[in-house]
Motif scaffolding. Structure first.
Motif, PDB file in Angstrom:
ATOM      1  N   ASN A   1      -4.083-109.214  86.621  1.00  0.00           N
ATOM      2  CA  ASN A   1      -2.734-109.765  86.630  1.00  0.00           C
ATOM      3  C   ASN A   1      -2.468-110.568  87.899  1.00  0.00           C
ATOM      4  N   GLU A   2      -2.973-110.092  89.025  1.00  0.00           N
ATOM      5  CA  GLU A   2      -2.725-110.744  90.314  1.00  0.00           C
ATOM      6  C   GLU A   2      -3.739-111.835  90.626  1.00  0.00           C
ATOM      7  N   GLY A   3      -4.723-112.019  89.741  1.00  0.00           N
ATOM      8  CA  GLY A   3      -5.711-113.072  89.945  1.00  0.00           C
ATOM      9  C   GLY A   3      -6.763-112.732  90.976  1.00  0.00           C
ATOM     10  N   THR A   4      -6.966-111.434  91.267  1.00  0.00           N
ATOM     11  CA  THR A   4      -7.942-111.022  92.278  1.00  0.00           C
ATOM     12  C   THR A   4      -9.136-110.301  91.661  1.00  0.00           C
ATOM     13  N   SER A   5      -9.237-110.282  90.347  1.00  0.00           N
ATOM     14  CA  SER A   5     -10.313-109.552  89.673  1.00  0.00           C
ATOM     15  C   SER A   5     -11.664-110.239  89.884  1.00  0.00           C
ATOM     16  N   LYS A   6     -12.702-109.419  89.950  1.00  0.00           N
ATOM     17  CA  LYS A   6     -14.061-109.936  90.098  1.00  0.00           C
ATOM     18  C   LYS A   6     -14.783-110.047  88.754  1.00  0.00           C
ATOM     19  N   PHE A   7     -14.072-109.705  87.671  1.00  0.00           N
ATOM     20  CA  PHE A   7     -14.659-109.865  86.341  1.00  0.00           C
ATOM     21  C   PHE A   7     -14.821-111.345  86.009  1.00  0.00           C
TER      22      PHE A   7
ATOM     23  N   ILE B   1     -11.084-108.013  77.872  1.00  0.00           N
ATOM     24  CA  ILE B   1     -10.178-106.960  78.345  1.00  0.00           C
ATOM     25  C   ILE B   1      -8.746-107.269  77.929  1.00  0.00           C
ATOM     26  N   ASP B   2      -8.387-108.529  77.999  1.00  0.00           N
ATOM     27  CA  ASP B   2      -7.028-108.950  77.655  1.00  0.00           C
ATOM     28  C   ASP B   2      -6.685-108.574  76.214  1.00  0.00           C
ATOM     29  N   LEU B   3      -7.651-108.704  75.326  1.00  0.00           N
ATOM     30  CA  LEU B   3      -7.430-108.377  73.920  1.00  0.00           C
ATOM     31  C   LEU B   3      -7.320-106.866  73.701  1.00  0.00           C
ATOM     32  N   GLN B   4      -8.083-106.097  74.471  1.00  0.00           N
ATOM     33  CA  GLN B   4      -8.131-104.663  74.265  1.00  0.00           C
ATOM     34  C   GLN B   4      -7.047-103.897  75.029  1.00  0.00           C
TER      35      GLN B   4
ATOM     36  N   LYS C   1      -9.854 -90.267  85.889  1.00  0.00           N
ATOM     37  CA  LYS C   1     -10.240 -91.134  87.001  1.00  0.00           C
ATOM     38  C   LYS C   1     -10.539 -92.551  86.506  1.00  0.00           C
ATOM     39  N   SER C   2     -11.319 -92.645  85.435  1.00  0.00           N
ATOM     40  CA  SER C   2     -11.664 -93.970  84.901  1.00  0.00           C
ATOM     41  C   SER C   2     -10.421 -94.664  84.337  1.00  0.00           C
ATOM     42  N   SER C   3      -9.471 -93.882  83.820  1.00  0.00           N
ATOM     43  CA  SER C   3      -8.239 -94.467  83.288  1.00  0.00           C
ATOM     44  C   SER C   3      -7.397 -95.075  84.402  1.00  0.00           C
ATOM     45  N   LEU C   4      -7.289 -94.360  85.516  1.00  0.00           N
ATOM     46  CA  LEU C   4      -6.557 -94.895  86.668  1.00  0.00           C
ATOM     47  C   LEU C   4      -7.232 -96.153  87.200  1.00  0.00           C
ATOM     48  N   ILE C   5      -8.556 -96.098  87.297  1.00  0.00           N
ATOM     49  CA  ILE C   5      -9.301 -97.253  87.792  1.00  0.00           C
ATOM     50  C   ILE C   5      -9.116 -98.448  86.864  1.00  0.00           C
ATOM     51  N   PHE C   6      -9.113 -98.185  85.558  1.00  0.00           N
ATOM     52  CA  PHE C   6      -8.938 -99.275  84.591  1.00  0.00           C
ATOM     53  C   PHE C   6      -7.561 -99.917  84.732  1.00  0.00           C
ATOM     54  N   LEU C   7      -6.506 -99.097  84.883  1.00  0.00           N
ATOM     55  CA  LEU C   7      -5.156 -99.650  85.031  1.00  0.00           C
ATOM     56  C   LEU C   7      -5.036-100.461  86.317  1.00  0.00           C
ATOM     57  N   MET C   8      -5.675-100.007  87.377  1.00  0.00           N
ATOM     58  CA  MET C   8      -5.650-100.775  88.619  1.00  0.00           C
ATOM     59  C   MET C   8      -6.467-102.060  88.485  1.00  0.00           C
ATOM     60  N   ALA C   9      -7.527-102.007  87.683  1.00  0.00           N
ATOM     61  CA  ALA C   9      -8.316-103.218  87.426  1.00  0.00           C
ATOM     62  C   ALA C   9      -7.506-104.232  86.625  1.00  0.00           C
ATOM     63  N   LEU C  10      -6.674-103.733  85.706  1.00  0.00           N
ATOM     64  CA  LEU C  10      -5.780-104.628  84.968  1.00  0.00           C
ATOM     65  C   LEU C  10      -4.811-105.322  85.917  1.00  0.00           C
TER      66      LEU C  10
ATOM     67  N   TRP D   1       0.677-107.619  78.277  1.00  0.00           N
ATOM     68  CA  TRP D   1       0.643-106.303  78.896  1.00  0.00           C
ATOM     69  C   TRP D   1       0.892-106.359  80.401  1.00  0.00           C
ATOM     70  N   GLU D   2       0.785-107.550  80.980  1.00  0.00           N
ATOM     71  CA  GLU D   2       0.807-107.698  82.439  1.00  0.00           C
ATOM     72  C   GLU D   2       2.074-107.153  83.107  1.00  0.00           C
ATOM     73  N   PRO D   3       3.298-107.471  82.611  1.00  0.00           N
ATOM     74  CA  PRO D   3       4.488-106.921  83.271  1.00  0.00           C
ATOM     75  C   PRO D   3       4.519-105.399  83.268  1.00  0.00           C
ATOM     76  N   TRP D   4       4.075-104.790  82.161  1.00  0.00           N
ATOM     77  CA  TRP D   4       4.079-103.330  82.083  1.00  0.00           C
ATOM     78  C   TRP D   4       3.152-102.733  83.139  1.00  0.00           C
ATOM     79  N   VAL D   5       1.949-103.271  83.235  1.00  0.00           N
ATOM     80  CA  VAL D   5       0.980-102.775  84.215  1.00  0.00           C
ATOM     81  C   VAL D   5       1.471-103.013  85.637  1.00  0.00           C
ATOM     82  N   ASP D   6       2.127-104.135  85.858  1.00  0.00           N
ATOM     83  CA  ASP D   6       2.680-104.422  87.181  1.00  0.00           C
ATOM     84  C   ASP D   6       3.696-103.347  87.566  1.00  0.00           C
TER      85      ASP D   6
END
Length: 225
Positions: free
Chosen positions: A150-156, A164-167, A137-146, A107-112
């Motif tokens: 993708n960029e390796g900056t997530s705090k998860f 998340i990757d599976l879902q 709002k939560s949908s936008l936040i979720f896509l930005m979290a993805l 999914w990473e290229p699409w989200v990028d």
């Protein structure tokens, strides 16, 4: 307007023929990018978004006019296909890449691509998020979290990222539907008999198993219609 696998393969070949040193978009990234452009509450003309398709420099480096016409026409045809799909239903059908070795949906290229489109009109999106309902709002936040993942900056944690990757492939269409309900209500209101907010429903991705139980991928079965 729908795109056949042959159309998408042709588009992929044309994009792959662009100078790769400029890092042009591939089909999945382009699909997310165009979805983000069309979901924007402000009109984004091709003169603003098209150069980014060609890569970092914005220069396609076409060898001749015929190649330029063919490539631009193919990109615009996909733009029109995405727009046509949105006009029919807020549940978009993302084009994901698939790892040929593991058959994993990427999914990473699409989200990028989608988040790159958001950066073209940051003021419009900031204004939207202030007035959006909680689902959008939560949908936008979720896509930005993805994109952070993708960029390796997530705090998860790694465990959270694995989950998340599976879902993500199934959640992305629902997120876009919730955003469209707020950002492009004139499109969503054209869809008859929406019983509830689009975010509550999930549509299979192109490479997911078809829900009809045939055993084939969705794009090769019910997704052809």
């Amino acid at each position: 307007m729908s795109r056949s696998d042959q159309d998408l393969d042709h588009l992929d070949d044309l994009l792959a023929a662009l100078p790769q040193k400029n890092l042009p978009m591939a089909v999945s990234e382009l699909d997310g990018y165009l979805t983000g452009i069309l979901a924007c509450p402000d009109l984004v003309p091709p003169s603003d978004w098209l150069p980014h398709v060609w890569g970092e420099t914005g220069d396609a480096g076409f060898p001749d006019l015929a190649t330029a016409d063919t490539t631009i026409s193919a990109v615009m045809a996909h733009y029109n296909a995405v727009a046509s799909g949105m006009a029919k239903t807020p549940w978009i059908e993302p084009i994901y890449e698939v790892d040929p070795n593991s058959d994993e949906t990427l999914w990473e290229p699409w989200v990028d691509g989608f988040t790159r489109a958001l950066r073209l009109r940051p003021e419009a999106w900031q204004a939207l998020i202030k007035q959006a309902d909680e689902e959008a709002k939560s949908s936008l936040i979720f896509l930005m979290a993805l994109q952070d993942i993708n960029e390796g900056t997530s705090k998860f944690t790694e465990e959270e990222i694995d989950d998340i990757d599976l879902q993500a492939p199934n959640l992305i269409p629902s997120c876009v539907a919730a955003i469209l309900l707020v950002s492009r209500p004139e499109l969503v209101l054209k869809v008859d008999n929406l019983p509830y907010a689009p975010v509550r429903s999930k549509r299979p991705g192109r490479n997911d198993p078809c829900p009809c139980g045939s055993g084939r991928k969705y794009k090769q079965c019910c997704g052809k219609n």
